[in-house]
Write a protein that holds these residues in place. Structure first.
Motif, short mmCIF file in Angstrom:
data_model
loop_
_atom_site.label_atom_id
_atom_site.label_comp_id
_atom_site.label_asym_id
_atom_site.label_seq_id
_atom_site.Cartn_x
_atom_site.Cartn_y
_atom_site.Cartn_z
N HIS A 78 0.71 -1.32 -0.07
CA HIS A 78 -0.06 0.06 -0.07
C HIS A 78 0.83 1.27 -0.01
O HIS A 78 0.18 2.40 -0.28
N LYS A 79 2.18 1.08 0.50
CA LYS A 79 2.86 2.35 0.71
C LYS A 79 3.17 3.17 -0.65
O LYS A 79 3.94 2.54 -1.48
N PRO A 80 2.79 4.25 -1.07
CA PRO A 80 3.24 5.03 -2.18
C PRO A 80 4.89 4.94 -2.56
O PRO A 80 5.30 4.87 -3.63
N GLU A 81 5.71 4.78 -1.65
CA GLU A 81 7.18 4.59 -1.72
C GLU A 81 7.46 3.28 -2.43
O GLU A 81 8.53 3.56 -3.27
N VAL A 82 6.69 2.34 -2.17
CA VAL A 82 7.00 1.12 -2.82
C VAL A 82 6.53 1.01 -4.37
O VAL A 82 6.97 0.65 -5.23
N ILE A 83 5.34 1.54 -4.17
CA ILE A 83 4.73 1.45 -5.71
C ILE A 83 5.46 2.38 -6.68
O ILE A 83 5.46 1.78 -7.67
N ALA A 84 6.27 3.24 -6.06
CA ALA A 84 6.95 4.35 -7.05
C ALA A 84 8.02 3.38 -7.79
O ALA A 84 8.32 4.01 -8.79
N GLY A 131 -12.41 -7.89 -6.53
CA GLY A 131 -11.90 -9.03 -7.36
C GLY A 131 -12.03 -8.78 -8.70
O GLY A 131 -11.97 -9.74 -9.72
N ARG A 132 -11.61 -7.64 -9.47
CA ARG A 132 -11.50 -7.38 -10.66
C ARG A 132 -10.18 -6.24 -11.00
O ARG A 132 -9.97 -5.73 -9.93
N VAL A 133 -9.49 -6.53 -12.00
CA VAL A 133 -8.25 -5.77 -12.26
C VAL A 133 -8.81 -4.42 -12.95
O VAL A 133 -9.50 -4.59 -13.87
N VAL A 134 -8.69 -3.42 -12.11
CA VAL A 134 -9.15 -1.94 -12.63
C VAL A 134 -8.09 -1.21 -13.35
O VAL A 134 -8.39 -0.32 -13.93
N TYR A 135 -6.82 -1.51 -13.09
CA TYR A 135 -5.76 -0.97 -13.82
C TYR A 135 -4.62 -1.73 -14.04
O TYR A 135 -4.21 -2.68 -12.97
N GLU A 136 -3.89 -1.85 -14.97
CA GLU A 136 -2.53 -2.50 -15.23
C GLU A 136 -1.57 -1.98 -16.09
O GLU A 136 -2.15 -1.28 -17.22
N GLY A 137 -0.42 -1.68 -15.62
CA GLY A 137 0.52 -0.77 -16.24
C GLY A 137 1.52 0.00 -15.32
O GLY A 137 2.07 -0.46 -14.53
N THR A 138 2.01 1.21 -16.10
CA THR A 138 3.16 1.92 -15.22
C THR A 138 2.50 2.64 -14.12
O THR A 138 1.34 3.01 -13.73
N VAL A 139 3.31 3.08 -13.40
CA VAL A 139 3.15 4.09 -12.12
C VAL A 139 2.49 5.22 -12.60
O VAL A 139 1.47 5.80 -11.98
N GLU A 140 3.37 5.85 -13.47
CA GLU A 140 2.43 7.20 -14.15
C GLU A 140 1.11 6.96 -14.61
O GLU A 140 0.29 7.77 -14.44
N GLY A 141 0.91 5.71 -15.29
CA GLY A 141 -0.47 5.63 -15.72
C GLY A 141 -1.37 5.55 -14.60
O GLY A 141 -2.42 5.69 -14.74
N LEU A 142 -1.18 4.74 -13.57
CA LEU A 142 -1.80 4.62 -12.32
C LEU A 142 -2.42 5.98 -11.70
O LEU A 142 -3.49 6.03 -11.41
N ARG A 143 -1.21 6.81 -11.71
CA ARG A 143 -1.67 8.14 -11.21
C ARG A 143 -2.73 8.83 -12.13
O ARG A 143 -3.60 9.68 -11.46
N ALA A 144 -2.70 8.55 -13.27
CA ALA A 144 -3.81 9.39 -14.19
C ALA A 144 -5.00 8.25 -14.59
O ALA A 144 -5.89 8.74 -15.15
N HIS A 193 -5.63 8.39 -4.73
CA HIS A 193 -4.91 8.56 -3.40
C HIS A 193 -3.72 8.60 -3.48
O HIS A 193 -3.02 8.71 -2.32
N LEU A 194 -2.95 8.21 -4.75
CA LEU A 194 -1.44 8.06 -4.53
C LEU A 194 -0.62 9.28 -4.09
O LEU A 194 0.41 9.20 -3.53
N GLU A 195 -1.08 10.43 -4.55
CA GLU A 195 -0.34 11.69 -4.20
C GLU A 195 -1.06 12.26 -2.71
O GLU A 195 -0.58 13.59 -2.51
#
Length: 799
Positions: free
Chosen positions: A434-440, A457-470, A478-480
């Protein structure tokens, strides 16, 4: 599902192609809804999402579980017969798997003989070292082992000589290091006899008060049939011999009703049954008995070292093996570094590398004689990591469960470096975090949700960290997120005084803990936070403590049974239908006769994984059909247990089903963010964060909690998503606003920023900690920046 292009990795390995992926199709474990996903190998993938969204179900219960199962199937049928059987996960396709090494937060062995030294290779290496270099020389490595007893005796030896068989009788001796007084445990116990029996009663009247020692069972059969005392005579009237036979008689073969049995006096029997086990591993009612009946003290013969005087007499540069094991590991590492002995150079190098790994991973404050069962979940997980850091294995899958649990922000960067180190050796690293420092630092992110339980129970996003932020997902939004310092803090109503605290590494600490406010106790791991609170605050009158000890329960245990919620529900059903409450328990009279209330029928297939299937008679509802005819508010008992907490909260609030006692418990479950859990969900399916919040809700529902004035919480954000932390802060505020005092041991900066008062311990860990380095408001801590905590909190709030 939102997706993004593959990340640009800093790893030295080649980019993953279509053949370098772990492919999952149709995963349905727990709440997963036919999840399809492809994960790049030799990358660091972080799995995110709210608690209960399905992260652990996908990573641990599907990918890692199938890898382990397939590895086990490579062994012979004979070997598999001695291994635990594992069912295949509920998934259509799983390919591209590599060997999975799971580094989870499960507590290490609760055996009292298990220490940090025995749980790693360090203990064995030290024993070899002392057997080679120790003066005086006393024997082989087993002479320094507190798990090997010294034995002397004689036996027959048979061998061939000159073409004939010769049989001789020879004396033998085994020199072990086990202290004979405490049998290598380091503690001895005295038993309060009044806790074992009521002397005014006879055995047949139930004089023995030890849990499980009923006169209707085997123990009763033995004690009544041995013939050494009258089972109808009050114990206070026993002769000295009769009392001695009851309490202390050594193991003796007897025959009762034609059955051969072994009689053992009550005291040694209790010692064998309960006192030889780790107290934390016992069931709550047995643990309460042990705490009431036994007093554990340091063994006077070995002074708690567990070793014989002979083992302690052999020294290297004036240091015995007991001294070495008692050292702080960071100090021991320096001591070993100074040893220069070519005859054991490879051993010294290996020992040095392992000890340095302890320090590198942030556990240098531990000692090798620390009981393994006393480590927190985070400490246990990092201890397990040590054996993998120096491993030559590559192309394996490492699976981590929140590796930053229990880590100060200062230590998270170190953990990140270790995760990247494992990846850069050519391994696949899967991390639930859950920690943003590790996700980064992730090469790839998989976000599950959108909610928890049936809403997840569903995948709502898959990709880069930058893509997750957007991405717009709950995690992405909540990442920021950064909590801000409160513009105004509460005024204390009093103070809880602590004077001369010296538990573990505390150095005669004097501190006044404000009451009537939210107090957060901070500091790096090993600085003395838990020592201060557990040693000087917990246990006081009016204090309710919610720690991180694990919840124990079988598949039959669920939130309703654990919290005590099922009792008022059963009574409400019984009252509404004019029948007995026991009918509404799947573990009692109301159980389905086919599956005995389990809801599933297990088929044992010998060496192969067993198969479970929903019971055909009750269709998984666990109750007999006749019980399901009774209703409350239009619902039968199985339908009520299938309700989420949020739905049950409304159901028991009004109308025919109105049940204030049930509503009160449900309110607490909803307050701690467990509104999505169903009342009958097996505890075995809950995540670590869910279990801790369930414990918090239970303690808040305790009868004693109503009179409690101080709540102590130990890292309540463990396992919490960034969005859930906000809800937790609201709960803490409500507790304080209701007139309670709340003391929180915590590393999460959002909780620190929300505090009214901070007590920071340090400046370091182990003997470098144990002092108060700051007391005051969060704003003052940020302004001063005089401690590691202050520096990281200032960076967090952007000050």
């Amino acid at each position: 599902m939102t997706t993004a292009s593959a990340p640009a990795s800093t790893s030295t390995v080649h980019p993953a192609d279509g053949h370098d992926r772990i492919r999952v199709l149709g995963a349905r474990e727990n709440n997963l809804k036919d999840v399809d996903i492809e994960l790049p190998k030799r990358r660091l993938t972080v799995f995110t999402g709210v608690s209960g969204s399905g992260k652990s179900s996908l990573v641990f219960d599907t990918i890692a579980a199938e890898s382990r199962r397939l590895i086990n199937e490579t062994y012979s049928a004979f070997v598999q017969g001695f291994m635990p059987t594992q069912a295949r996960p509920d998934v259509d396709v799983l390919d591209g798997l590599t060997t999975a090494i799971i580094v989870d937060q499960q507590r290490m062995g609760a055996d009292p003989r298990s220490t940090v030294g025995t749980a790693t290779d360090t203990g064995a290496m030290l024993r070899i070292l002392w057997s080679r270099l120790g003066e005086p020389h006393i024997g082989s490595p087993q002479a320094f082992s507190f798990n090997v007893a010294s034995i002397s005796g004689a036996g027959a030896v048979t061998y061939e000589k000159g073409g004939r068989t010769v049989k001789e009788r020879r004396d033998f001796s085994i020199v072990g290091g086990m202290c004979p007084r405490c049998e290598g445990r380091g503690t001895v116990n005295d038993i309060d006899l009044s806790a074992l029996y009521d002397e005014a009663k006879s055995l047949n009247e139930g004089a023995i008060t030890v849990p499980g020692y009923s006169m209707d069972g085997w123990y009763g059969r033995i004690y009544r049939g041995c013939g050494w005392f009258d089972p109808d005579k009050p114990i206070k009237d026993y002769t000295e011999k009769e009392l001695n036979d009851l309490l202390y008689k050594e193991a003796t073969k007897i025959k009762v009703d034609g059955v051969n049995l072994t009689y053992l006096g009550l005291v040694p029997q209790v010692q064998k049954t309960y006192l030889s086990k780790d107290i934390d591993s016992l069931q709550p009612h047995i643990r309460a008995f042990v705490e009431r009946a036994a007093t554990f003290t340091t063994c006077p013969e070995c002074d708690g070292t567990r070793l014989t005087e002979l083992a302690r007499s052999s020294k290297i540069r004036g240091i015995s093996i007991a001294d070495a094991c008692a050292m702080q590991i960071s100090d021991l590492a320096e001591w070993v570094r100074e040893l220069d002995e070519p005859s054991v150079a490879p051993l010294l190098k290996s020992l040095q590398n392992t000890l340095d790994s302890f320090v590198e991973i942030g556990l240098g404050y531990l000692s090798l004689d620390r009981p393994a069962g006393s480590l927190s979940g985070g400490e246990a997980q990092r201890t397990k990591m040590i054996r993998h850091l120096g491993s030559s294995l590559t192309d394996v899958t490492y699976v981590f469960d929140e590796p930053t649990v229990g880590l100060h922000p200062h230590d998270i960067q170190r953990m990140n470096s270790l995760l990247l180190q494992l990846r850069d050796k050519g391994n696949t690293v899967l991390v639930v975090e859950h920690k943003p420092e590790v996700i980064a630092i992730a090469d790839h992110v998989v976000d599950l949700g959108p909610g928890a339980g049936t809403d997840g129970g569903r995948v709502v996003y898959e990709g880069t960290v930058e893509g997750l932020r957007a991405s717009g997902t709950l995690t992405g939004r909540h990442l920021e997120y950064r909590a801000q310092l409160k513009p105004q803090v509460r005024t204390p109503t009093g103070a809880l005084e602590v004077r001369g605290a010296n538990t573990h590494n505390l150095q005669d600490v004097d501190v006044d803990i404000p009451l009537g406010v939210l107090v957060v106790v901070t500091g790096v791991a090993g600085s003395g936070k838990s020592s201060l609170i557990d040693g000087s605050v917990a246990g006081r009158e009016g204090v309710v403590t919610v720690d991180q000890s694990p919840i124990r329960g079988s598949r039959r245990s669920n939130p309703a049974t654990y919290t005590g919620l099922l009792e008022p529900i059963r009574k409400a059903f019984a009252k509404a239908n004019g029948v007995k409450p026991a009918l509404f328990s799947p573990n009692s009279e109301g159980a389905c006769p086919t599956c005995n209330g389990a809801g599933v029928v297990f088929t044992d297939l010998g060496i192969m994984a067993g198969v479970s299937a929903p019971c055909e008679l009750c269709e998984g509802r666990r109750f007999a059909d006749s019980v399901l005819e009774y209703t409350l508010g239009g619902k039968d008992i199985s339908q009520v247990l299938e309700m989420p907490v949020s739905e049950a909260l409304a159901f028991f609030a009004e109308g025919e089903a109105k049940t204030p006692a049930a509503h009160r418990i449900l309110t607490h479950l909803d307050d701690v963010g467990l509104g999505y859990l169903t009342l009958g969900q097996p505890l075995t399916t809950l995540s670590g964060g869910e279990r801790q919040r369930l414990k918090l809700a239970t303690r808040m529902s305790d009868k004693g909690a109503a009179q409690a004035q101080v709540f102590v919480l130990d890292e309540p954000t463990s396992g919490l998503h960034l969005a859930d932390v906000e809800q937790l802060l609201g709960l803490l505020d409500r507790l304080v606003d209701a007139g309670r005092s709340v003391i929180v041991i915590e590393h999460h900066q959002a909780v620190m920023a929300h505090a009214d008062w901070i007590i920071d311990l340090g400046p370091g860990a182990g003997h470098d900690g144990g002092r108060i380095v700051f007391e005051g408001t969060p704003a003052d801590l940020v302004a001063a920046r005089s401690t590691l905590t202050g520096q990281h909190l200032a960076e967090y709030v952007g000050a």
